[in-house]
Scaffold this active site. Structure first.
Site, PDB file in Angstrom:
ATOM      1  N   ARG A  54       0.899  -1.209   0.020  1.00 59.81           N
ATOM      2  CA  ARG A  54       0.136   0.143   0.052  1.00 59.81           C
ATOM      3  C   ARG A  54       0.689   1.264  -0.036  1.00 59.81           C
ATOM      4  O   ARG A  54       0.261   2.569   0.262  1.00 59.81           O
ATOM      5  CB  ARG A  54      -1.020   0.149   1.354  1.00 59.81           C
TER       6      ARG A  54
ATOM      7  N   ARG B 111      -2.454  21.930 -15.207  1.00 59.83           N
ATOM      8  CA  ARG B 111      -1.410  20.972 -15.601  1.00 59.83           C
ATOM      9  C   ARG B 111      -1.583  20.434 -17.230  1.00 59.83           C
ATOM     10  O   ARG B 111      -0.646  20.430 -17.510  1.00 59.83           O
ATOM     11  CB  ARG B 111      -1.465  19.651 -14.681  1.00 59.83           C
TER      12      ARG B 111
ATOM     13  N   LYS C  96       8.060  23.143 -13.466  1.00 60.91           N
ATOM     14  CA  LYS C  96       7.076  22.127 -13.510  1.00 60.91           C
ATOM     15  C   LYS C  96       6.359  21.985 -11.961  1.00 60.91           C
ATOM     16  O   LYS C  96       5.118  21.673 -11.922  1.00 60.91           O
ATOM     17  CB  LYS C  96       7.642  20.840 -13.853  1.00 60.91           C
TER      18      LYS C  96
ATOM     19  N   ASN D  77       0.906  19.885 -21.990  1.00 62.48           N
ATOM     20  CA  ASN D  77       0.816  19.077 -23.117  1.00 62.48           C
ATOM     21  C   ASN D  77       0.837  19.679 -24.346  1.00 62.48           C
ATOM     22  O   ASN D  77       0.739  19.302 -25.281  1.00 62.48           O
ATOM     23  CB  ASN D  77      -0.501  18.529 -23.000  1.00 62.48           C
TER      24      ASN D  77
ATOM     25  N   HIS E 172       1.708  12.908 -30.302  1.00 64.40           N
ATOM     26  CA  HIS E 172       0.757  11.736 -30.213  1.00 64.40           C
ATOM     27  C   HIS E 172       0.457  11.161 -31.407  1.00 64.40           C
ATOM     28  O   HIS E 172       0.853   9.889 -31.498  1.00 64.40           O
ATOM     29  CB  HIS E 172      -0.126  12.035 -29.209  1.00 64.40           C
TER      30      HIS E 172
ATOM     31  N   GLU F 262      11.419  19.120 -24.395  1.00 68.00           N
ATOM     32  CA  GLU F 262      10.312  19.524 -23.164  1.00 68.00           C
ATOM     33  C   GLU F 262      10.998  20.714 -22.605  1.00 68.00           C
ATOM     34  O   GLU F 262      10.360  21.433 -22.155  1.00 68.00           O
ATOM     35  CB  GLU F 262      10.422  18.090 -22.356  1.00 68.00           C
TER      36      GLU F 262
ATOM     37  N   HIS G 119       9.650  10.292 -28.400  1.00 69.14           N
ATOM     38  CA  HIS G 119       8.627  11.110 -27.695  1.00 69.14           C
ATOM     39  C   HIS G 119       9.008  12.600 -27.826  1.00 69.14           C
ATOM     40  O   HIS G 119       8.163  13.352 -28.485  1.00 69.14           O
ATOM     41  CB  HIS G 119       8.390  10.784 -26.247  1.00 69.14           C
TER      42      HIS G 119
ATOM     43  N   LYS H  18       3.503  11.494 -11.167  1.00 63.47           N
ATOM     44  CA  LYS H  18       2.713  10.669 -11.932  1.00 63.47           C
ATOM     45  C   LYS H  18       3.788   9.359 -12.150  1.00 63.47           C
ATOM     46  O   LYS H  18       4.703   9.298 -12.494  1.00 63.47           O
ATOM     47  CB  LYS H  18       2.603  11.249 -13.488  1.00 63.47           C
TER      48      LYS H  18
ATOM     49  N   HIS I 158       1.608  18.121 -27.627  1.00 67.26           N
ATOM     50  CA  HIS I 158       1.512  16.805 -27.678  1.00 67.26           C
ATOM     51  C   HIS I 158       0.674  15.968 -28.319  1.00 67.26           C
ATOM     52  O   HIS I 158       0.343  14.967 -28.500  1.00 67.26           O
ATOM     53  CB  HIS I 158       1.534  16.618 -25.965  1.00 67.26           C
TER      54      HIS I 158
ATOM     55  N   GLU J 261      -3.868  16.939 -12.177  1.00 61.52           N
ATOM     56  CA  GLU J 261      -4.080  17.224 -13.376  1.00 61.52           C
ATOM     57  C   GLU J 261      -5.942  17.403 -13.974  1.00 61.52           C
ATOM     58  O   GLU J 261      -6.436  16.575 -14.426  1.00 61.52           O
ATOM     59  CB  GLU J 261      -3.738  15.999 -14.573  1.00 61.52           C
TER      60      GLU J 261
HETATM   61  P1  NAD Z   1      13.733   5.565 -21.276  1.00 60.09           P
HETATM   62  O1  NAD Z   1      13.744   5.574 -20.034  1.00 60.09           O
HETATM   63  O2  NAD Z   1      13.371   4.586 -22.266  1.00 60.09           O
HETATM   64  O3  NAD Z   1      15.544   6.040 -21.594  1.00 60.09           O
HETATM   65  C1  NAD Z   1      15.819   6.246 -22.793  1.00 60.09           C
HETATM   66  C2  NAD Z   1      17.024   5.430 -23.026  1.00 60.09           C
HETATM   67  O4  NAD Z   1      18.393   5.842 -22.616  1.00 60.09           O
HETATM   68  C3  NAD Z   1      16.770   4.009 -22.605  1.00 60.09           C
HETATM   69  O5  NAD Z   1      17.461   3.113 -23.422  1.00 60.09           O
HETATM   70  C4  NAD Z   1      17.956   4.283 -21.243  1.00 60.09           C
HETATM   71  O6  NAD Z   1      18.417   2.661 -20.815  1.00 60.09           O
HETATM   72  C5  NAD Z   1      19.028   4.966 -21.705  1.00 60.09           C
HETATM   73  N1  NAD Z   1      19.937   5.810 -20.695  1.00 60.09           N
HETATM   74  C6  NAD Z   1      18.942   6.273 -19.445  1.00 60.09           C
HETATM   75  N2  NAD Z   1      19.938   7.091 -18.816  1.00 60.09           N
HETATM   76  C7  NAD Z   1      20.966   6.933 -19.616  1.00 60.09           C
HETATM   77  C8  NAD Z   1      22.527   7.528 -19.488  1.00 60.09           C
HETATM   78  N3  NAD Z   1      22.520   8.581 -18.454  1.00 60.09           N
HETATM   79  N4  NAD Z   1      23.417   7.295 -20.295  1.00 60.09           N
HETATM   80  C9  NAD Z   1      23.146   6.348 -21.254  1.00 60.09           C
HETATM   81  N5  NAD Z   1      21.789   5.886 -21.762  1.00 60.09           N
HETATM   82  C10 NAD Z   1      20.930   6.113 -20.834  1.00 60.09           C
HETATM   83  O7  NAD Z   1      13.174   7.014 -22.054  1.00 60.09           O
HETATM   84  P2  NAD Z   1      12.996   8.458 -21.535  1.00 60.09           P
HETATM   85  O8  NAD Z   1      12.796   9.271 -22.670  1.00 60.09           O
HETATM   86  O9  NAD Z   1      13.904   8.884 -20.142  1.00 60.09           O
HETATM   87  O10 NAD Z   1      11.450   8.263 -20.542  1.00 60.09           O
HETATM   88  C11 NAD Z   1      10.333   8.021 -21.438  1.00 60.09           C
HETATM   89  C12 NAD Z   1       9.113   7.553 -20.441  1.00 60.09           C
HETATM   90  O11 NAD Z   1       8.860   8.646 -19.822  1.00 60.09           O
HETATM   91  C13 NAD Z   1       8.041   6.956 -21.170  1.00 60.09           C
HETATM   92  O12 NAD Z   1       7.458   5.823 -20.646  1.00 60.09           O
HETATM   93  C14 NAD Z   1       6.808   8.156 -21.101  1.00 60.09           C
HETATM   94  O13 NAD Z   1       5.696   7.509 -20.712  1.00 60.09           O
HETATM   95  C15 NAD Z   1       7.561   8.666 -19.464  1.00 60.09           C
HETATM   96  N6  NAD Z   1       7.060   9.888 -19.019  1.00 60.09           N
HETATM   97  C16 NAD Z   1       6.668   9.988 -17.666  1.00 60.09           C
HETATM   98  C17 NAD Z   1       6.127  11.449 -17.437  1.00 60.09           C
HETATM   99  C18 NAD Z   1       5.511  11.519 -15.968  1.00 60.09           C
HETATM  100  O14 NAD Z   1       5.140  12.526 -15.661  1.00 60.09           O
HETATM  101  N7  NAD Z   1       5.829  10.357 -15.178  1.00 60.09           N
HETATM  102  C19 NAD Z   1       6.431  12.501 -18.289  1.00 60.09           C
HETATM  103  C20 NAD Z   1       6.993  12.121 -19.421  1.00 60.09           C
HETATM  104  C21 NAD Z   1       7.288  10.821 -19.918  1.00 60.09           C
HETATM  105 MG    MG Z   2       6.065  14.788 -23.011  1.00 61.63          MG
END
Ligand code: NAD
Ligand code: MG
Length: 359
Positions: free
Chosen positions: A119, A239, A225, A243, A250, A183, A263, A141, A246, A235
């Site tokens: 929990r 918030r 942020k 987007n 998307h 971003e 992305h 999130k 986006h 949201e």
């Molecule tokens: P990711 O986590 O897949 O990382 C991208 C790649 O970089 C991966 O292969 C990872 O292993 C590699 N990597 C990470 N750090 C590294 C480093 N320092 N050196 C070398 N390689 C490294 O992608 P991301 O873009 O970080 O995140 C995307 C995810 O985030 C999606 O799932 C998306 O839905 C989520 N997201 C969440 C929120 C939120 O508010 N929670 C907001 C935006 C995106």
């Molecule tokens: Mg985004």
């Protein structure tokens, strides 16, 4: 740099942004933590796991590491279950603390594991991509994907701290840096014209990963942020301006197949499209639209949208979560540094697609 504080209904937590922060991570670990659980993937653990474990050693607390496969396709209930399996087998109690070491995929999934294990236990975000440092690690999130939709199973659940080591960005592939910068400029566009101008002047330093420029930009994004999240934790209103770009983005991601464009690349192109639409609906001046286009190019992201067919563009934008009763709501810019969320006339959207989609 002083930490950025995020105020939430559950209290507040700090975001530390420093070169070499990993080595000082012990400062952020809650004193009464019984055990520490690092969740990471083979790539990030291979690069930074040893440094992290070494920095934790002086605390004298048992540390275990759970490695999950790298990639968005593993941000799933199946992978989450393997995390629960290990934690339960190791008999972790409610005072264990999770350390999410990785990009947004790890942060979202480890955060959701923390939200749901017994929990809810505490977790620390240690984001290692630029996108995770300016976006996903802040705001609470957490989620995993479901076969029927991205991020469909999740919770709002705030970390106890966010520790951002800007040095780790040096190993990040250049394409991931560019995607994260999309971003970054988004925050300027929606909330802070002066920061947008700063990005225009410092874009070469940002792309080159200059430490001072990065620290400033990441700090400003986290502050912006944090403000938005504090006002609208779950949201229900404000918030949504986060987007910007986006809805178009998307459609690109879904239309080309997720992962074809990153992305952030899709969002960058979507920023240009949102600016063009803002010109038509809210009279955003042509020179401001051009500034958006130039900055998107300068960070190394695409500014011409892929051809998805005009009908599928509209269908794909409709499929985005942000529709309300079937009506697409766009984040639009009356000026640089200001954002509103509203519907747009179909003919203006069609004109925008004609002008921004390439062949
Ligand atoms: P990711 O986590 O897949 O990382 C991208 C790649 O970089 C991966 O292969 C990872 O292993 C590699 N990597 C990470 N750090 C590294 C480093 N320092 N050196 C070398 N390689 C490294 O992608 P991301 O873009 O970080 O995140 C995307 C995810 O985030 C999606 O799932 C998306 O839905 C989520 N997201 C969440 C929120 C939120 O508010 N929670 C907001 C935006 C995106
Ligand atoms: Mg985004």
């Amino acid at each position: 740099m002083a930490p950025v504080n995020v105020a939430t209904s559950a209290g507040q937590y700090p975001i530390h942004i420093e070169p070499g922060r990993l080595q000082r991570i012990a400062q952020s670990v809650p004193g009464n933590a019984t055990r520490l659980v690092i969740i990471s993937n083979p790539v990030v653990d291979g690069l930074y796991g040893a440094v992290l474990r070494q920095a934790l050693a002086p605390l004298g607390k048992p540390v275990m590491t759970i490695i999950v496969p790298d990639g968005e396709s593993f941000k799933s209930l199946d992978t989450l279950n393997t995390i629960y399996d290990r934690m339960l087998a190791e008999k972790l109690d409610r005072r264990a603390v999770i350390l999410a070491l990785g990009g947004g995929v790890i942060g979202d999934m480890a955060g959701f594991a923390a939200a749901t294990y017994m929990r809810g236990i505490r977790y620390m975000q240690i984001p290692t991509t630029l996108l995770a440092q300016v976006d996903s690690s802040v705001g609470g999130k957490t989620a995993v994907n479901h076969p029927l939709g991205k991020n469909m199973i999740g919770a709002f659940y705030q970390p106890v701290s966010v520790d951002i080591d800007i040095d780790v960005l040096r190993t990040l592939p250049a394409r991931e840096v560019s995607a994260g910068l999309a971003e970054v400029i988004k925050y300027g566009l929606i909330l802070d014209a002066a920061f947008f101008e700063w990005c225009e002047r410092n874009v070469a330093q940002l792309v080159a990963l200059d430490a001072d420029a990065l620290a400033y930009a990441i700090g400003r994004c986290c502050e912006l942020k944090a403000q938005v999240v504090s006002e609208d934790e779950k949201e229900t209103g404000l918030r949504a301006i986060l987007n910007l770009g986006h809805t178009f983005g998307h459609a690109i991601e879904a239309g080309l197949g997720f992962g074809t464009w990153l992305h952030g690349e899709a969002v960058a192109c979507g920023l240009v499209q949102a600016a063009v639409l803002s010109g038509k609906v809210l009279d955003l001046p042509a020179e401001d639209i051009e500034r958006v286009r130039q900055l998107v190019r300068a960070i190394g992201c695409p500014d011409v949208a892929p051809d998805l067919g005009q009908d599928s563009w509209l269908d794909l934008m409709q499929g985005d979560k942000k529709t309300e009763g079937g009506e697409i709501r766009y984040v639009l810019l009356p000026g640089i540094g200001q954002a509103v969320v509203q519907a747009a006339p179909l003919d203006k959207v069609q004109e925008t697609l004609e002008e921004t989609v390439g062949n």
